[in-house]
Design a protein around this motif. Structure first.
Motif, short mmCIF file in Angstrom:
data_model
loop_
_atom_site.label_atom_id
_atom_site.label_comp_id
_atom_site.label_asym_id
_atom_site.label_seq_id
_atom_site.Cartn_x
_atom_site.Cartn_y
_atom_site.Cartn_z
N SER A 773 13.96 0.18 -2.74
CA SER A 773 12.86 0.86 -2.32
C SER A 773 11.99 0.57 -3.05
O SER A 773 12.11 0.49 -4.38
CB SER A 773 12.93 2.16 -1.75
OG SER A 773 13.35 2.99 -2.92
N LEU A 774 10.37 0.41 -2.83
CA LEU A 774 9.32 0.19 -3.55
C LEU A 774 8.32 1.33 -3.26
O LEU A 774 8.04 1.57 -2.14
CB LEU A 774 8.58 -1.06 -3.51
CG LEU A 774 9.64 -2.34 -3.93
CD1 LEU A 774 9.02 -3.59 -3.47
CD2 LEU A 774 10.16 -2.42 -5.16
N SER A 775 7.55 1.79 -4.27
CA SER A 775 6.42 2.76 -3.99
C SER A 775 5.39 2.16 -4.93
O SER A 775 5.05 1.92 -5.92
CB SER A 775 6.90 4.19 -4.74
OG SER A 775 7.72 4.76 -3.91
N ASN A 776 4.00 2.21 -4.09
CA ASN A 776 2.73 1.93 -4.61
C ASN A 776 2.02 2.88 -4.34
O ASN A 776 1.71 3.67 -3.30
CB ASN A 776 2.27 0.63 -3.80
CG ASN A 776 3.16 -0.50 -3.88
OD1 ASN A 776 3.94 -0.73 -4.65
ND2 ASN A 776 3.21 -1.43 -2.88
N PHE A 777 1.04 3.21 -5.26
CA PHE A 777 0.02 4.11 -5.27
C PHE A 777 -1.39 3.91 -5.61
O PHE A 777 -1.46 2.76 -6.38
CB PHE A 777 0.36 5.40 -6.23
CG PHE A 777 1.50 6.34 -6.17
CD1 PHE A 777 1.75 7.27 -5.43
CD2 PHE A 777 2.78 5.84 -6.57
CE1 PHE A 777 2.79 8.01 -5.20
CE2 PHE A 777 3.86 6.42 -6.38
CZ PHE A 777 3.90 7.35 -5.61
N ARG A 778 -2.53 4.44 -5.15
CA ARG A 778 -3.79 4.09 -5.57
C ARG A 778 -4.79 5.33 -5.27
O ARG A 778 -4.44 6.24 -4.50
CB ARG A 778 -4.34 2.97 -4.72
CG ARG A 778 -4.59 3.29 -3.08
CD ARG A 778 -4.88 2.33 -1.96
NE ARG A 778 -4.96 2.68 -0.95
CZ ARG A 778 -3.91 3.08 0.22
NH1 ARG A 778 -2.65 2.43 -0.58
NH2 ARG A 778 -4.15 3.42 1.30
N ALA A 779 -5.76 5.53 -6.26
CA ALA A 779 -6.64 6.34 -6.09
C ALA A 779 -7.87 5.88 -6.73
O ALA A 779 -8.10 5.09 -7.54
CB ALA A 779 -6.12 7.70 -7.08
N GLY A 780 -9.15 6.59 -6.03
CA GLY A 780 -10.29 5.84 -6.24
C GLY A 780 -11.56 6.68 -5.75
O GLY A 780 -11.37 7.83 -5.10
#
Length: 833
Positions: A773-780
């Motif tokens: 499994s892969l997890s990607n995050f972003r915040a902006g």
């Protein structure tokens, strides 16, 4: 079975927003043939200004009303009205999720599979079908068509390049031969780029990250005169490699991509337009290599397996932990890759319909160097197959729309020429690696400098007429038949000439010697001129019914085919080294496809739930057969009697407010060989003396045991296919004022999971890739006027996983692999004008 989701959204081409994950634009629809309003195959806004930014944007797949618009059937329509399994990903979502090529796109579209050991040896499959897993053979067609602004890209190497100024991508699942120019049995990837506009608009983007990652993109569009508009887009991506080569002291598997696309639109009136487009992309990465993963016992004599062979030459891998990401490959590595072309599209509204012509030329130039023995020993010192391709296509179609009947009819012509020049040389370690200690030549250098020079070309011609109609029997019931008549012709040439270390050509002239016998066991001269031609007729039928407002049910049957092919990499030989010409061609695949689905939309809560079930039966499936020896054959094609892919897909997305949205997509795919009784054996059943007559092969992995001539793998799984795959995510935002700018802060997450899969055409206990499994995050922070700045992290938990595993040559038991990317992080700044 197929369940797919979609989220309602609204976004302008330059409203750079967070593409809240995939739900926003990962649509799973189904397609029939509704109103035939041709919009230049995906350009409903050709020549128009960009829509103004909107508060709730899920990507460029949405129109002003917040509904996803697709052009899968060569006209603009809402995804939920299309009775076909389709996933839609908008340009903003591509950017925000870091899905800048097809390889990254598979993380957000569960039924898409992408495998690439290098740009040439790349496979793009849908539901486990498309092209055989393994070494690319130019003599067969792609089962998944890649179209960019209506132009068919015949070589899947184009999938390794960065997306360039993309408006949206539609992934269509199932046969598409009655609506698309080139017949595709597994599906199509329909890419639409942003078009020239008569109002000025521009955008710029820059990203930086670890591994020296730098990516820059820019696009500008606007009028030149009242009737002429232009658009120019550029993209550049650079990143250090993820594997350290201790021999060359270089980081390999790097990225070094640059792309340029320009378009001119001439639109003298609303009824007529001409679009001239040209593009050029280049890759010059330090690529492509592998790492040592493990060894597994084969049926070869114990002193001829990897551990003994390596010890005899005082060799050990630089690391036996593949996730140290260290290798010691000693041959030169190169992956020079250039692709581009030009097209001219004419669109003319004629009465109740639209006439469209698309003329295109494309080229591909491939300059590789590889280390084919997967070790730091000079066994194979040079392995390269440079290739050049020119492709010409012409498509002409007419769309008609009436009150009760709509139709599309078209004609398509395709010509392709591929030239390849191959060289493979052996080095000073080859003799002891390939000859037994009991051989009198074991301590000689009889194989040092042995070289094979391959010359091959392919001429591929295809012409077709196709059509699809829809009859609205009632406002709720629509019947949609389609048909296609296709002619294919392939002419090939393959020649291998063999030279010893002194440069003297080795000929099959009837003379024999111990030296010649040893050399011919590595490389055998061969010359063949395979050819294939055939007519095919295919058809499909879809019935769709609007059960209620926002609820569409459909059922589809398709009888399709994939053209027969020729073996362009050489064929097996008999005991006298004569080519077995019966293996020079492979039969066409015969495809029966069944699908049912339902698409539901709940506008009051902003939710969509789609699901479908599918079954595809293939007779004479075109399988890739790998040969265990170094130079006899790298791989050739053969027909498996029967293959079946069946399963379901489900998509759900919801957006209860402007401040939150979420999605999940799931796919179950059961893809198996139904009958393949003469398949190549896996490594644990290879390497020994072949059993003949009444002799009984030994147990798997028993050194020195007899090996079966071939294996029955009926009922086993196709390579590269996970039974379960998921994508899921959400985004939340809140209004804020920052630096005197009104906007939103946001946080998003995108995850994916796939279960284990086989990484060898014949399933092996040594080449099964564990699920991951892969997890990607972003915040902006983003504003309504197109400013966006955010930080991102991909593979956030630094998951160790393999993209592929490879069986080393020679049945020594060596297994090499390609690890997936480690954790990466960075920052992106965008601005639209």
């Amino acid at each position: 079975m197929n369940f797919r989701v979609l989220l309602l959204a609204g976004a302008a081409p330059f409203a750079i927003v967070s593409s809240s994950a995939l739900a926003e634009e990962t649509v799973t629809a189904s397609a029939a043939l509704p109103e035939t309003v041709d919009t230049t195959a995906g350009d409903p806004t050709v020549g128009q200004a960009a829509e103004p930014p909107q508060e709730s944007s899920f990507g460029t797949g949405a129109n002003e009303s917040g509904t996803i618009v697709v052009t899968a059937r060569r006209r603009a329509e809402t995804a939920q009205d299309v009775p076909l399994a389709i996933s839609v990903v908008g340009g903003d979502q591509i950017d925000s999720t870091g899905s800048f090529n097809v390889g990254r796109l598979q993380q957000i579209t569960p039924t898409l599979q992408f495998y690439s050991s290098n740009p040439r040896n790349t496979a793009v499959n849908i539901r486990g079908l498309g092209v055989p897993f393994g070494l690319t053979n130019d003599g067969i067609e792609q089962g998944v068509g890649i179209y960019i602004d209506d132009v068919y890209n015949s070589r899947v190497a184009s999938a390794t390049f960065d997306f360039l100024d993309v408006k949206q991508i539609e992934v269509l699942r199932g046969p598409q031969g009655t609506l698309y120019g080139k017949n595709t049995t597994a599906g199509a990837i329909n890419i639409t780029t942003n078009q020239p506009t008569f109002d000025f608009e521009a955008r710029a983007e820059a990203s930086v990250g670890n591994l020296n990652y730098v990516q820059a993109k820019a696009a500008v569009s606007g009028p030149i005169t009242d009737t002429l508009a232009a658009r120019l887009a550029v993209s550049s991506t650079n990143r250090s490699g993820t594997i350290y080569n201790a021999t060359s002291r270089q980081w390999i598997q790097s990225q070094d991509n640059i792309g340029l696309r320009g378009q001119l639109l001439f639109q003298p009136n609303d009824a007529f337009s001409i679009t001239l487009a040209g593009d050029y992309s280049e890759q010059d990465a330090v690529c492509c290599g592998s790492v040592y993963v493990r060894t597994g016992t084969t049926q070869r004599a114990l002193n001829r397996q990897f551990a003994a062979l390596a010890a005899a030459q005082g060799y050990s891998p630089v690391s036996t932990n593949p996730f140290d990401r260290v290798t010691d490959l000693d041959a030169a590595l190169q992956a020079g890759n250039k692709i581009g072309g030009a097209s001219i599209k004419l669109k003319w509204d004629v009465g109740p319909g639209t006439l469209t012509s698309v003329t295109a030329w494309r080229f591909w130039d491939w300059q590789p160097q590889n280390d084919r023995d997967f070790t730091g020993l000079p066994i194979v010192t040079r392995s390269q197959n440079p290739s050049q391709q020119d492709q010409y296509t012409q498509e002409l179609r007419y769309n008609y729309s009436g009150d009760t009947v709509d139709f599309v009819v078209g004609a398509f012509g395709f010509y392709q020429r591929i030239d390849t020049q191959g060289t493979e040389s052996h080095g000073s370690a080859s003799t002891k690696w390939n000859l037994a200690p009991t051989n009198a030549l074991y301590n000689s250098n009889v194989l040092d400098g042995l070289t094979a020079r391959n010359t091959q070309f392919l001429k591929n011609t295809s012409v077709a007429v196709y059509g699809q109609a829809s009859w609205k029997v009632t406002p709720e019931l629509t019947l949609q038949p389609g048909l296609r008549v296709n002619y294919d012709k392939k002419d090939g040439f393959y020649q291998r000439r063999v030279f010893n270390g002194a440069g003297t050509e080795i000929l099959l002239d009837g003379t024999t010697s111990a030296t010649k016998t040893a050399q011919l066991a590595i490389f055998t001269p061969q010359e063949i001129s395979p050819e294939f031609s055939d007519w095919n007729f295919s058809y499909d039928f879809t019935a769709s019914y609007k059960v209620a407002e926002g609820v569409l049910a459909y059922a589809t049957y398709a009888k399709s085919f994939k053209s027969g092919g020729i073996n362009q990499n050489g064929v097996p030989t008999d005991a006298q080294n004569n080519p077995l010409l019966g293996t020079a061609t492979v039969k066409p695949e015969s495809v029966n496809h069944y699908e049912v689905g339902i698409k539901t939309e709940f506008r009051d809560i902003g939710a969509i739930f789609n699901l479908s079930a599918f079954r595809t039966d293939i007779k004479d499936y075109q399988a890739n057969v790998n040969n265990g020896q170094f130079g006899v054959l790298r791989g050739y094609l053969a027909n498996a009697s029967a293959v079946r892919s069946q399963g379901f897909e489900a998509d759900f997305s919801i957006r209860p407010s402007e401040r939150f949205n979420a999605y999940t997509n799931a796919a179950y795919t059961d893809a198996t060989y139904r009958k393949f009784t003469d398949a190549p054996c896996p490594p644990e059943l290879s390497g020994g003396t072949v059993a003949t007559g009444s002799q009984v092969p030994g147990a798997a992995g028993t050194p020195g045991a007899l090996s079966p001539a071939n294996c029955d793998i009926s009922g086993q799984r196709l390579p590269g296919v996970s039974k379960w795959s998921f994508s899921f995510g959400f985004e939340a935002n809140a209004p804020v004022s920052l630096l005197a700018q009104d906007g939103q802060i946001y946080f998003g997450y995108d995850g994916s999971y796939r279960s284990d899969f086989s990484s060898n055409p014949s399933p092996s206990i040594y080449t099964n890739v564990d699920g991951y499994s892969l997890s990607n995050f972003r915040a902006g922070f983003r504003t309504d006027d197109g400013f966006d700045i955010y930080g991102w992290v991909r593979n956030a938990f630094d998951q160790n996983y393999f993209e592929q595993l490879f069986v080393g040559p020679g049945n020594t038991g060596l297994i090499a692999g390609l690890p997936g990317d480690p954790r990466t992080w960075g920052f992106t700044l965008r601005k639209a004008f």
